[in-house]
Design a protein around this motif. Structure first.
Motif, PDB file in Angstrom:
ATOM      1  N   THR A 112      29.363  42.784   2.172  1.00  0.00           N
ATOM      2  CA  THR A 112      31.042  42.989   2.568  1.00  0.00           C
ATOM      3  C   THR A 112      31.799  42.708   1.320  1.00  0.00           C
ATOM      4  O   THR A 112      31.306  41.866   0.744  1.00  0.00           O
ATOM      5  CB  THR A 112      31.392  42.578   3.897  1.00  0.00           C
ATOM      6  OG1 THR A 112      31.241  40.943   3.836  1.00  0.00           O
ATOM      7  CG2 THR A 112      30.682  43.056   4.908  1.00  0.00           C
ATOM      8  N   ASN A 114      36.184  42.500  -0.090  1.00  0.00           N
ATOM      9  CA  ASN A 114      37.505  42.898   0.051  1.00  0.00           C
ATOM     10  C   ASN A 114      37.935  42.869  -1.300  1.00  0.00           C
ATOM     11  O   ASN A 114      37.693  42.170  -2.206  1.00  0.00           O
ATOM     12  CB  ASN A 114      38.195  41.430   0.642  1.00  0.00           C
ATOM     13  CG  ASN A 114      37.735  41.265   2.096  1.00  0.00           C
ATOM     14  OD1 ASN A 114      37.591  42.367   2.741  1.00  0.00           O
ATOM     15  ND2 ASN A 114      37.329  40.210   2.676  1.00  0.00           N
ATOM     16  N   LYS A 192      34.376  48.892   0.253  1.00  0.00           N
ATOM     17  CA  LYS A 192      34.273  47.820   1.517  1.00  0.00           C
ATOM     18  C   LYS A 192      32.996  47.093   1.520  1.00  0.00           C
ATOM     19  O   LYS A 192      32.559  46.176   1.892  1.00  0.00           O
ATOM     20  CB  LYS A 192      34.237  48.708   2.796  1.00  0.00           C
ATOM     21  CG  LYS A 192      35.830  49.186   2.782  1.00  0.00           C
ATOM     22  CD  LYS A 192      37.100  48.242   2.851  1.00  0.00           C
ATOM     23  CE  LYS A 192      38.304  48.927   3.472  1.00  0.00           C
ATOM     24  NZ  LYS A 192      39.271  47.853   3.321  1.00  0.00           N
ATOM     25  N   GLU A 225      35.834  48.222  10.640  1.00  0.00           N
ATOM     26  CA  GLU A 225      37.097  48.248  10.441  1.00  0.00           C
ATOM     27  C   GLU A 225      37.841  48.423  11.502  1.00  0.00           C
ATOM     28  O   GLU A 225      38.753  47.779  11.745  1.00  0.00           O
ATOM     29  CB  GLU A 225      37.481  49.431   9.378  1.00  0.00           C
ATOM     30  CG  GLU A 225      37.053  49.051   7.814  1.00  0.00           C
ATOM     31  CD  GLU A 225      38.054  48.225   7.253  1.00  0.00           C
ATOM     32  OE1 GLU A 225      39.088  48.378   7.082  1.00  0.00           O
ATOM     33  OE2 GLU A 225      37.352  47.039   6.828  1.00  0.00           O
TER      34      GLU A 225
END
Length: 394
Positions: A112, A114, A192, A225
């Motif tokens: 993952t 950000n 993402k 999400e």
């Protein structure tokens, strides 16, 4: 003359398509040679080459679509799981299970990311059947970073040893995987995640596997999400926007949870401001809001693992004390805080003043409503005695 040439080409095209439809296979080099032998005209031969290329492209696309359609059931099942689950751990595990059904996964991980971070997190990883704990990896010389920065799929079809790519995850004794896919998952134009499937065999993956990983990755991270948004909204629903304290909904949940446990005792302190109406009338509601914030800050100043403050409604606040601690010293600490933190309005100084009523579970009530009523009765007495004092329920 041109019309005659086109007419001569039509039988060639018909014969070519008939071969493909009848045999359900790509046109082989042998068939290509035979057809071109039958039609030796240079222009027609060149046209035939172009037709072969286009037919091959169509065949590959049809084969790819057919392959994906054969796995539609699995994708549909996974989409249903994603739509029903809000648990990230479950979603990541199910993604691995789905991928394992359609392609070899000697190693598999989901990273993952950000946007703007200097690192990514390996949220889920399996190597040789063993599940590994999450790990954080800095952006640098590794394939995941490359997939994040380029936003492109990385597909190694056979053994590759790049000295620059030195990050090794999982079971290092098992050696290097040969076939590797690193697929970036892009949602709302942001990377993402990177989803990776790897195999010890060479040439284990095809173009369709890349697309399948993209589909599964997009499904799982769209769901994640949504789950994160739901969790954020749910947490927001438990907090008071003005003061930052937990609200009445959280109060009821927390108190009921404590009552359902085998607790020795729980103290419920109901607090009411003594002069909020006067402050609002004289100074306006902006100063009234500031008054409530200072009152809430006092509750925060005494909070710890066994003491929690809540804004219940208006200028009514609650404190749950989940321990044997004495309440009088806590009330004294509160009043001292307010004395030390007055509100200054021009030349005036406003000190927050509170009254409090205390009840004890289970002595004063065995459910939330009964305990609240006991505290409310004690608070009413405190207010009638002039306020700015603490009263215990009988």
């Amino acid at each position: 003359m041109e019309h005659r040439k086109n007419s001569e080409s039509l039988p060639i095209i018909y014969e070519l398509l008939n071969k493909i439809i009848t045999d359900h296979t790509q046109v082989s080099d042998e068939i290509n040679k035979d057809l071109k032998t039958d039609h030796k005209n240079n222009q027609e031969s060149a046209l035939l080459d172009k037709i072969f290329q286009k037919i091959d492209d169509i065949y590959e696309n049809v084969e790819r679509i057919s392959w994906l359609n054969n796995h539609y059931r699995i994708l549909h099942k996974f989409a249903q799981i994603c739509s029903k689950s809000l648990n990230e751990e479950v979603l990541l595990k199910k993604a691995y299970e789905m991928v394992s059904q359609v392609m070899p996964t000697d190693s598999f991980y989901i990273a993952t990311y950000n946007e703007g971070d200097s690192h990514f997190n390996i949220a889920f990883m399996v190597d040789n059947g063993e599940v590994y704990p999450p790990v954080t990896v800095n952006l640098g010389k590794n394939h995941t970073t490359k997939a994040i920065k380029t936003r492109k799929i990385i597909h190694h079809r056979k053994s590759i040893r790049e000295k620059d790519y030195a990050v090794i995850l999982g079971n290092q004794d098992s050696g290097y995987t040969n076939s590797c896919l690193f697929v970036p998952v892009i949602i709302d134009n942001q990377v993402k995640s990177v989803i990776s499937a790897q195999c010890y065999d060479e040439f284990a993956y095809r173009k369709e596997h890349e697309e399948l990983l993209q589909i599964i990755g997009t499904q799982v991270f769209s769901s994640i999400e949504s789950a994160r948004l739901y969790e954020k909204i749910y947490k927001m629903s438990l907090y008071d926007e003005l003061t930052g304290l937990k609200n009445y909904r959280a109060f009821h949940e927390d108190l009921l949870s404590l009552m359902n446990k085998e607790q020795t005792s729980v103290h419920l302190v109901m607090i009411d401001s003594d002069r909020l109406k006067k402050v609002n009338d004289h100074y306006g509601h902006d100063i009234g809001d500031l008054y409530l914030k200072v009152l809430a800050d006092g509750l925060k100043s005494i909070s710890d693992e066994t003491i929690q403050g809540y804004r219940y409604a208006g200028d009514e606040f609650m404190i749950i004390v989940n321990s044997q601690r004495e309440i009088e010293p806590l009330y004294k600490r509160l009043t001292e805080y307010y004395t030390q933190h007055p509100i200054h309005v021009q030349s005036d100084q406003i000190v927050v003043s509170i009254s409090a009523g205390v009840s004890v579970f289970p002595q004063n009530g065995v459910n939330v409503d009964a305990l609240k009523k006991a505290s409310d009765t004690a608070l009413y007495i405190a207010k009638n005695l002039g306020g700015n004092q603490l009263v215990f329920a009988e």
